[in-house]
Design a protein around this motif. Structure first.
Motif: not given
Length: 58
Positions: A24-25, A27-28, A31-32, A35
């Protein structure tokens, strides 16, 4: 240190929970970055954010 008869279950649970949190870390973080890159592309093409304008420009 003796963890008893459920040691394999406990250790496996902790390993899986740690793996999920790390995924999850990652993935975030990915994604950051995506973006931020997309936002740079949009701003470079002339599209601005509404939050970036002043009250007199609206």
């Amino acid at each position: 240190m003796s963890l008893g008869p459920y040691a394999s279950f406990v250790v496996t649970s902790y390993v899986l929970a740690t793996a999920v949190v790390l995924v999850l870390i990652a993935w975030i973080a990915i994604d950051y970055r995506r973006q931020k890159a997309r936002l740079r592309e949009l701003e470079a093409s002339g599209i601005t954010r509404r939050s970036g304008r002043g009250a007199t420009e609206i």
